[in-house]
Design a protein around this motif. Sequence first.
Motif, PDB file in Angstrom:
ATOM      1  N   VAL A   2      -0.120  53.901  48.700  1.00  0.00           N
ATOM      2  CA  VAL A   2       1.346  53.314  48.714  1.00  0.00           C
ATOM      3  C   VAL A   2       2.577  53.967  48.501  1.00  0.00           C
ATOM      4  CG1 VAL A   2       2.581  51.207  48.306  1.00  0.00           C
ATOM      5  CG2 VAL A   2       0.262  51.072  48.796  1.00  0.00           C
ATOM      6  N   MET A   7       4.319  51.343  52.489  1.00  0.00           N
ATOM      7  CA  MET A   7       3.860  49.921  52.723  1.00  0.00           C
ATOM      8  C   MET A   7       2.961  50.145  53.599  1.00  0.00           C
ATOM      9  SD  MET A   7       3.900  47.277  51.016  1.00  0.00           S
ATOM     10  CE  MET A   7       5.373  46.976  50.490  1.00  0.00           C
ATOM     11  N   TRP A 101      -2.176  51.775  58.148  1.00  0.00           N
ATOM     12  CA  TRP A 101      -1.049  52.333  58.259  1.00  0.00           C
ATOM     13  C   TRP A 101      -0.708  52.877  59.954  1.00  0.00           C
ATOM     14  CZ3 TRP A 101      -3.481  52.497  53.864  1.00  0.00           C
ATOM     15  CH2 TRP A 101      -3.007  52.335  52.671  1.00  0.00           C
ATOM     16  N   ASP A 107       9.445  49.760  58.261  1.00  0.00           N
ATOM     17  CA  ASP A 107       9.213  49.989  56.765  1.00  0.00           C
ATOM     18  C   ASP A 107       9.175  48.357  56.111  1.00  0.00           C
ATOM     19  OD1 ASP A 107       8.891  50.334  54.078  1.00  0.00           O
ATOM     20  OD2 ASP A 107      10.672  51.640  53.963  1.00  0.00           O
ATOM     21  N   THR A 108       8.428  47.821  55.975  1.00  0.00           N
ATOM     22  CA  THR A 108       8.502  46.465  55.314  1.00  0.00           C
ATOM     23  C   THR A 108       8.764  46.086  53.829  1.00  0.00           C
ATOM     24  OG1 THR A 108       5.900  46.451  55.226  1.00  0.00           O
ATOM     25  CG2 THR A 108       6.937  45.307  57.100  1.00  0.00           C
ATOM     26  N   ALA A 109       8.859  47.264  53.400  1.00  0.00           N
ATOM     27  CA  ALA A 109       9.139  47.322  51.949  1.00  0.00           C
ATOM     28  C   ALA A 109      10.583  47.219  51.770  1.00  0.00           C
ATOM     29  CB  ALA A 109       8.787  48.741  51.335  1.00  0.00           C
TER      30      ALA A 109
END
Length: 525
Positions: A2, A7, A101, A107-109
């Motif tokens: 990660v 993510m 991935w 980018d869900t972060a």
Amino acid sequence: MVHDIGMPTLFFTLSAADLYWPELLEIMAPNKDLLNDNSPQSYTERNKLLQNNPALADWFFVERAKIFIHDVLKPHLHIVDYWYRFEFQHRGSVHLHGLLWLENAPDTARLSEMAPEERQVVVDYFDKLVSSMNPGINSPPSNIHPSSQKLSKVTDSKADYIKLVNRLERHTICKLGACLRMKNGQLLCRYEFPKDIKEISELLEVASKWKLEQKLAASVGSAALWRWIQKRLANHGQLIYRIAFTKAFIFTTSQRQSGAEPEQQHFRDALDRLSVGQSTMLDYDKMMSRNYGLLPEEERESFKSAIRLFTEREPARQYNIKALTDLRMPVAKIKAKHNNKAAGRGNDQQAMGLDSVLYLSRGSRVMLKRNLWTHKGLVNGALGFVRDIIYAPGTSPENAMPLAVLVEFDKYKGPTFANNCVPICPITSEWIDGGQKCVRTQFPLALSWAITVHKAQGITCDRAVVHLGLKEFASGLIYVAVSRVKSWKGLALEPTFPFFLLSSIKTKKTTIQRIKEEDRLNRLK
């Protein structure tokens, strides 16, 4: 991983159908045909083979999982990288949990930093990536387990898919021992079935975590659809509610806590903040100053006859039994009349408030559980004292139901029978249980020195001693309890509780949903 590549896009699980894989069973028992025999003995023998050959079963699953990931998942999902681990169920069967991935995934972060338009891109991405359908919803489940069929024998991939979905991927009924779990005093499905239909997918932030709730359309067989309608539309009516009501009238004045005095204004404001989880330390300190043990002796005396509100049923029941015992009066055990055994097993909710057994004595504090004469004050929730219990001549409490219970109600405004009393007679409730008609006859009364907060909804108390406990078992429970009284002076709390009990309200999913719905209604004014 990660830290280095960001993510992951998807979490996935692979489970072993090791009791049905023909290739595995041929390795373990090459001279036996265990899959064409559906007998319990065959199932038992397959189980023993797995128990006696755990390393072989694990090796087979690992190799099968590797091939599936490399030949199916990687080319179809454009996987950049992946990670997985193996775990074992209690009975020893292996399964796999993993992370994927994907190429060009959002980018869900960064969800908390994104503008609404960016979040919609995320929603659209996963809507295209994750979906499901059942083209044979009315097809019966396959008699033969679909996983027991070799790939070389599959001639119709669509039919095979339908067999797999209908046998393995349908949640048709909730039952004990499977998905039902006890939560907040209720049996709830751990998978949250039946699910609400959603017209659009949306990202929701719940307790500082993001959750994607995807759109869900009704694409089910007629029987399942009817069950869904019964459970969802009949009970909740969410879709009808949203479609049918296009104008909202918002009440902004509290009638129960009215008054222009600063103390009264502070009580109303504190309740408003409590309802959305925005209570301040000043609010909390004020509530702590209303602790029953810290009140002056004279004020404590005024709460001795006040109703007690509990968040759980059992403490309320125990308090009532103790109060009934402390009267030191003969107690009548009043058994309800039932038309069959199913009615006798029914609870008070099924019987619309009528208990199967009722304990009363002279001097009992009781609550009326039905509307009998609303104009004169005989309403559901009316409080009073039992003054006498009347039996027919020649009968006794051991073998007969009373003719009437004489109750002196606190706020009754109509004619009385004797000594300000009203005769309450048995009434009858009917319901259907498993297609069987159930009938119960009982007095619409309940002991009420103490009641649950749930039963206190809608009533107004001059004084109440509130027991909040250490956890809010249902959304809005604390607010309902505290708001039953008209002012701070009518409230006593016992015992103390942490500030977290108030501050945690704002993180609850139901609170977030309610605030969102209130915002929608405000736009309809």
